[in-house]
Design an enzyme around this catalytic site. Sequence first.
Site, PDB file in Angstrom:
ATOM      1  N   ASP A 115       0.847  -1.194   0.000  1.00 29.74           N
ATOM      2  CA  ASP A 115       0.000   0.000   0.000  1.00 29.74           C
ATOM      3  C   ASP A 115       0.885   1.248   0.000  1.00 29.74           C
ATOM      4  O   ASP A 115       2.028   1.215   0.463  1.00 29.74           O
ATOM      5  CB  ASP A 115      -0.899  -0.042   1.236  1.00 29.74           C
ATOM      6  CG  ASP A 115      -1.738   1.206   1.390  1.00 29.74           C
ATOM      7  OD1 ASP A 115      -2.343   1.641   0.393  1.00 29.74           O
ATOM      8  OD2 ASP A 115      -1.764   1.755   2.511  1.00 29.74           O
ATOM      9  N   ASP A 142      -0.316   5.151   0.720  1.00 26.70           N
ATOM     10  CA  ASP A 142      -0.613   6.126   1.772  1.00 26.70           C
ATOM     11  C   ASP A 142      -0.823   5.428   3.113  1.00 26.70           C
ATOM     12  O   ASP A 142      -1.639   4.507   3.235  1.00 26.70           O
ATOM     13  CB  ASP A 142      -1.857   6.927   1.408  1.00 26.70           C
ATOM     14  CG  ASP A 142      -1.701   7.685   0.098  1.00 26.70           C
ATOM     15  OD1 ASP A 142      -0.608   7.600  -0.498  1.00 26.70           O
ATOM     16  OD2 ASP A 142      -2.663   8.341  -0.344  1.00 26.70           O
TER      17      ASP A 142
END
Length: 355
Positions: A9, A11
Site C-alpha cells: 500500500d 498512503d
Amino acid sequence: MNQKVLFIDRDGTLINEPPADFQVDRMDKLALEPGVIPVLLALQKAGFRLVMITNQDGLGTTSFPQADFDGPHDLMMAIFTSQGIVFDEVLICPHLPTDGCACRKPQTGIVTPWLKEHALDSAHSYVIGDRETDMALAANMGITGLRYQRASLNWPAIGEQLTRSDRHARVNRVTRETAIDVEVWLDREGDSRINTGIGFFDHMLDQIATHGGLRINIAVKGDLHIDDHHTVEDTALALGEALNKALGDKRGIGRFGFVLPMDECLARCALDISGRPHLEYKAKYSFQRVGDLSTEMVEHFFRSLSYAMACTLHLRTKGKNDHHRVESLFKAFGRTLRQAIRVEGDTLPSSKGVL
C-alpha cells in the site's frame, strides 16, 4: 520460477497519510514512513519483488485533480529510484467506493492482469498495508497480510520478520509399498522425531539432524515384512525432496561443504548443492547388516537422497567396524550439510544465476 512478491500500500504505509483529508496532493504533504528505504533495500536483496497497489479516491476529478497527485507521487518515485528501490508495477485505482468497480481494494481486479503474467510464490508473498482493506485483499489473493503500524509492526519489524530464516518444508510420499511423511526445519535444532520401523536407520537419520544442525520429523509405514529396500529408498527420496524444497531459491547459502574422524574410521564427504544429482561412493563392509539395516542400502540411501535433493555428493569411509563405518558417513554428511545450507549472505552462489 515462482516469485516472492510484496504488494505494498502507498498512503499510510510507504508514506504518511494526512489525517485531515487523506490526500497527498501537495509537495509539503509528502513524508516517507520511518525506515522504509533501508528495509525495502534489504527485502529486495532477500529476493522479494515489489508492487505498489493503492486506492486514490476520485483521482482525476475536481476533488482530486491528476496534476495535484502527480507532483508528490513522481517525487516519491524519484526518491525510491535514487536509492535503488524498484517497483515492478504501480497499480492505482482512481475510483470512489460508490463506483462499484472491480479494481478497488479489497477487490483483486487491479492485480489480476499482473498475476496472469507472473508466477507467484504464494507461500512467501505478502500484502503490506495499514488498513483492513489491505488485509482483505491479502485474503482474497490467498496470501498473508501484514498490518503496518508505525508503533508496532513498523518497517524495521517487517524487515526482521520477512528476512529471518526459518526455512521449512514438508513432503508426503505414498506408494504401494510405503507411506512417508517428512518435515524439515533448516534453521531449528533438536526435538527431531524419527520412526521408520528400522531402529538402526532411525539412529543414522538422527545423526544427520544432530550434526546438520536441523530438525527432522520422519514417520514411515513400509513393507518391512518383505525387506528394508523400499522403506530406505523412499525415505531418502522424501527427505531429499524436503531438503531441496526447504532451501528455496538457495540465495545466500554456503553451497559447498568435510572430513570426519570417528574412532578408527575416517569419513570424507564433499557436497555441492548444485542442482545436478550425482553420487560417488566408496565403502566396504564385512557383514550384510548393521543392526536391522542392510549395509547395501546405505549407498542406495545416499544415491536416492542426492537424486531427490539435486546435489552432487562424494562419500567414502575407511575403518574396521561396520557400525562405525556407516555412522561416520551419516555424521559426515550431516556436518557437511550444516556448512552448505548455512546462510552467509544474500546473493546466489552461482555465476550462472541459478542453482
